[in-house]
Design a protein around this motif. Sequence first.
Motif, PDB file in Angstrom:
ATOM      1  N   HIS A   1     -41.357 -29.717   3.515  1.00 38.63           N
ATOM      2  CA  HIS A   1     -42.204 -30.041   4.676  1.00 38.63           C
ATOM      3  C   HIS A   1     -42.898 -28.753   5.229  1.00 38.63           C
ATOM      4  CE1 HIS A   1     -42.534 -30.137   9.109  1.00 38.63           C
ATOM      5  NE2 HIS A   1     -43.156 -31.076   8.824  1.00 38.63           N
ATOM      6  N   HIS A   2     -42.323 -27.497   5.072  1.00 37.63           N
ATOM      7  CA  HIS A   2     -43.005 -26.312   5.444  1.00 37.63           C
ATOM      8  C   HIS A   2     -44.083 -25.767   4.688  1.00 37.63           C
ATOM      9  CE1 HIS A   2     -38.671 -24.789   6.941  1.00 37.63           C
ATOM     10  NE2 HIS A   2     -39.235 -25.093   8.212  1.00 37.63           N
ATOM     11  N   THR A   3     -44.001 -26.342   3.495  1.00 33.10           N
ATOM     12  CA  THR A   3     -45.320 -26.119   2.693  1.00 33.10           C
ATOM     13  C   THR A   3     -46.530 -26.883   3.181  1.00 33.10           C
ATOM     14  OG1 THR A   3     -44.043 -25.410   0.737  1.00 33.10           O
ATOM     15  CG2 THR A   3     -46.355 -26.238   0.538  1.00 33.10           C
TER      16      THR A   3
ATOM     17  N   GLN B   1     -46.828 -28.291   6.238  1.00 32.06           N
ATOM     18  CA  GLN B   1     -46.989 -27.922   7.555  1.00 32.06           C
ATOM     19  C   GLN B   1     -48.155 -26.482   7.439  1.00 32.06           C
ATOM     20  OE1 GLN B   1     -43.713 -26.665   9.993  1.00 32.06           O
ATOM     21  NE2 GLN B   1     -44.513 -28.313  11.635  1.00 32.06           N
TER      22      GLN B   1
ATOM     23  N   VAL C   1     -44.434 -20.349   1.741  1.00 30.96           N
ATOM     24  CA  VAL C   1     -44.109 -20.235   3.344  1.00 30.96           C
ATOM     25  C   VAL C   1     -44.678 -18.875   3.874  1.00 30.96           C
ATOM     26  CG1 VAL C   1     -42.421 -20.585   5.308  1.00 30.96           C
ATOM     27  CG2 VAL C   1     -42.681 -22.292   3.152  1.00 30.96           C
TER      28      VAL C   1
ATOM     29  N   SER D   1     -47.791 -18.234   6.646  1.00 30.03           N
ATOM     30  CA  SER D   1     -47.609 -17.551   7.668  1.00 30.03           C
ATOM     31  C   SER D   1     -48.654 -16.393   8.023  1.00 30.03           C
ATOM     32  CB  SER D   1     -46.185 -16.979   7.826  1.00 30.03           C
ATOM     33  OG  SER D   1     -46.278 -16.049   8.950  1.00 30.03           O
TER      34      SER D   1
ATOM     35  N   SER E   1     -47.958 -33.128  10.813  1.00 21.91           N
ATOM     36  CA  SER E   1     -47.734 -32.339   9.574  1.00 21.91           C
ATOM     37  C   SER E   1     -46.974 -32.980   8.421  1.00 21.91           C
ATOM     38  CB  SER E   1     -46.787 -31.023   9.797  1.00 21.91           C
ATOM     39  OG  SER E   1     -45.633 -31.434  10.426  1.00 21.91           O
TER      40      SER E   1
ATOM     41  N   ASP F   1     -35.868 -28.037   1.688  1.00 17.00           N
ATOM     42  CA  ASP F   1     -36.210 -28.503   3.240  1.00 17.00           C
ATOM     43  C   ASP F   1     -34.960 -28.398   4.023  1.00 17.00           C
ATOM     44  OD1 ASP F   1     -38.830 -29.673   3.116  1.00 17.00           O
ATOM     45  OD2 ASP F   1     -38.029 -31.176   2.120  1.00 17.00           O
TER      46      ASP F   1
ATOM     47  N   HIS G   1     -36.824 -27.404  11.108  1.00 17.44           N
ATOM     48  CA  HIS G   1     -38.267 -28.022  11.000  1.00 17.44           C
ATOM     49  C   HIS G   1     -38.683 -28.502  12.523  1.00 17.44           C
ATOM     50  CE1 HIS G   1     -38.157 -28.181   6.573  1.00 17.44           C
ATOM     51  NE2 HIS G   1     -36.835 -28.653   6.736  1.00 17.44           N
TER      52      HIS G   1
END
Length: 1020
Positions: A528-530, A532, A593, A597, A840, A876, A880
């Motif tokens: 998910h971070h990727t 987002q 990630v 950023s 996201s 993950d 989050h």
Amino acid sequence: MDSASRLIIDRTQRVLDERIRPAISALRVPLELASAELPGEPIAAADALGLEYLPYRVGTAWGAAWSTVWFRATGLVPDEWHGLRVEAVIDLGFDSTLPGFQCEGLAYDPHGTPIKAVNPRNQWIPISDEACCGDQIEFFVEAAANPDLLDHLPLLPTWQGDVLTASPDPLYAVRRADLVVFDVQCHELALDVEVLLELQAELDDGPRRAGILLALDRAMDAIDVHRVGETAASARDELRAVLASPASSSEHIFSAVGHAHIDSAWLWPVRETVRKVARTTSSMTRLLEENPEFVYGMSSAQQYEWLRDHRPEVYDRVVDAVRGGRFVPLGGMWVESDAVMPSGESIVRQFLYGQSFFRREFGVTCRGVWLPDSFGYSGALPQLIRKAGFEWFLSQKLSWNQVNTFPHHTFFWEGIDGSRIFSHFPPIDTYNARLSASELAGARRRFAQSARASGSIAAVGYGDGGGGTTREMIGRARRLADLEGSPRVMWEQPDDFFERARAELPDAPVWVGELVLEAHRGTLTSQHHTKQGNRRGERLIVEAELWATTAAVRGVLDYPYDELDALWKTLLLHQFHDILPGSSIAWVHREAVETYSRLIGAAEAISRRSLLALVGDGEAEFTANGSSLDRGGASAFSVTPATATDALRPVVHEHCDGVQIDNGVIRVVISPDGLITSAVDISTGREIIPKGRPAGLLQLHQDFPNTRDAWDLDEHYRHHVENLAQADSFAVESDNDGVHVTVERRFSRSWVRQRITVAPNTRTFRIEQTTDWHEHERLLKVAFPLSLHAEYSVAETQFGCVRRPTHTNTSWQTAQFEHSMHRFVHVAEPGFGVGLLGDSTYGYDVIRDADPEHGVTTTVRLSLLRSPRFPDPMADQGGHTHVYAFAIGTDLLGTTAAATELDVPVRSVRGGSAVTPIVTVDEPDVIVSAVKLASDRSGDLIVRVYEPIGRRASARITVPSEYGPGQAVSLLEEHTDAPVGASPGPDGTVRLAPFEVLTLRYPVHRRPGPEHRFGKGTRS
Ligand SMILES: [Zn+2]
């Protein structure tokens, strides 16, 4: 098969394996090896040559995961080899059952110039075509100890996927390092025998097969198994006649192109792809030199740029080969990106940066889009492909469908707007073909357009560190060019294939809509971070372009061309089809990630810097609206004085069933467990939540697919569900932003907080979710059961929407138990609809139910988090955030607007004066997707607009007076014969067809002067 045939086949196979192949390099002397192990990351060859080399004995273990060892090989050509063709053979400890995905090496001469790669099935290094006795041999091999992560099928969790967690134990041991005489006759004999042996296996019993077997039997008779080299020529004589018998005139023609599908990151980090590209291209340029008929194709401008910057000597060889027309840049994209999740602007920039690179470096414009491996293709692509000027599209991936067989191989693909692109889906079902008889015969059998089309494409070569096409494949192609019983093979540029196919099939069948991959459904949610990072990056770079353009045109700042180019290229790289989909190792996602950023910070800095320059000195508060909607008192793209909101706070009633919140537009009831038990559109009185089936419900599923954890979501995940319906805490608060209900839930090893906000004067309420996620092999969804008899769900895609039935009448619909979306999905009955928005996430599903109490209901569920264990065992894990929202009583246009509002928050800025918008559009149904300065740095203004919901629209577009009338141009921002749409009328009005994307170029009247800061800079 009769026993006599079996005996011949078994005999031939044994002689081939045990005698002919070994005889190719039977004369050998060992090389002396010395090695130097790098303490960390790779270094330049010039530095590596000067390392301290210690003696190395063949068989000694080398190479902890991800480390690099440099080997120095030295030797002497024996006197009796004078005049012979001498090569080196280096086996780094390869597992030749896999062509790539493991250790690899690149050989360098003593000056540090790359020679050729060594790969599991391509272990030779050229030394001399005519050696002299006593020649001193010295070369180096940069050996990369990339761990083999595929060796434990079915792809079990491993810690080797990150240098931070990998084992320090050495993984490989050199098996062989020899100088050898390359016996050309034995090499050719092996190919003769292999090709015939494979071909006969594909033939029915009959005279051709019998003739081949007889010839093979005689060839085996001609071989003295103890003196293969001396008897190979006479064995070949026995095969000459059967190899010379020509193919029938109607045979399928394979248009072969040498290839190595190199994933820009996957089971290795990005930095290793840089070396993989160098290795493969060093081998392929050599193969091109030695085989004048050979044609090689490579995609991804990014990979060429890496080569240019990291291995310029190899790049020079590529440049020469491209100029010679046989090294073919393919695809016209920055990388082979995912083709479902990137925004419309991102796809445009994939084309823009890809084609610009190929033109600038080689003077080549790619004519087709080459996406063999991406995980499905959105219905928006045909228009974008055409409007970027491409003539064809290729995919291979549909052969991975788990349920339905895609019905066409050569076809027109029609997109959501009606654009059609001539497309090919090669029936060979692989982009790593080796030209085996079974590959060719299978493709010929499957080819759906065989009645009228002469052939198909074969991408030939081992990818991903396999080293590309081999000389054996080229030898096969020579034999298969015109061979009775076999399809024909000819090396050819894909453009030539497409021209022929188009002439043969002017009325090819038409496939309308998205090309769904019936597999890899989990890639819409994994990592998910990727995802987002991608979504935020896309939005923020586009906004940075807007404010930077405004600042440049108003003469207060230079346009930051170089900065924006660098940001786009970084974002585009990370849309590669194993990064954005979340299917790479931990190392790749950890770095992604961090990169997102930095990218987000840099894009924010451009917006901030531009806005501060625009508003000038002062202490007044302003609201900057970077979206294409008028909102909060600020018109689109303007900076206006901040105004205090006078909206009435929503009314709150707390009672035993929970809390009722009424903002005058909607009335929502939230139970003490934090579930939405009622949601009413006040103007119509319409209740949207079915009785007893609350919305906003988190659902936890077991998610253990049969294989490929990060990729696949298997339908059986639905068999197991746990509703997270209990709240551990519940709180209500009110402020100027609205009423907030906050609930917390603990479950398993995780924790989640949902903060539901009903703001004044809106029909959308939002849920901000924070999750501390420590699950493995589970999927988290949030469900919205709706009292709606919806025939379709409509999800946003690039520059528009895609409509999908809610029923599962056919196997095609049944296979789509998870769909893709961009910022929203909308479901409706005539006259009343609901939008679900996400900030996201990219996956959702729809479940249609019917029962006497509720009638037909439609449950939409957004996929929030997964937790696959391969290839990243900790995917993950940790914290989050998600924001999703629920818009009640909206149509598609309203939902698009709500999504924009969620996606592009207004900014506060302090300064001296307001800023009028640089672009205005007088109708809300024409959406501006980009405002920028032209990429050719001329100072011209580019404005891209689209129609978002599938109806006709028109609007008047106004730009500053410094610019001339807008003209419709391609997505590459140029005048072209491609169907780019109509230029605005004299008053600036544009007319858009359903889902049309229109790029307008406004020429600047005055050249850049002091008051026009278009900047200069140099393009990289
Ligand atoms: Zn791939």
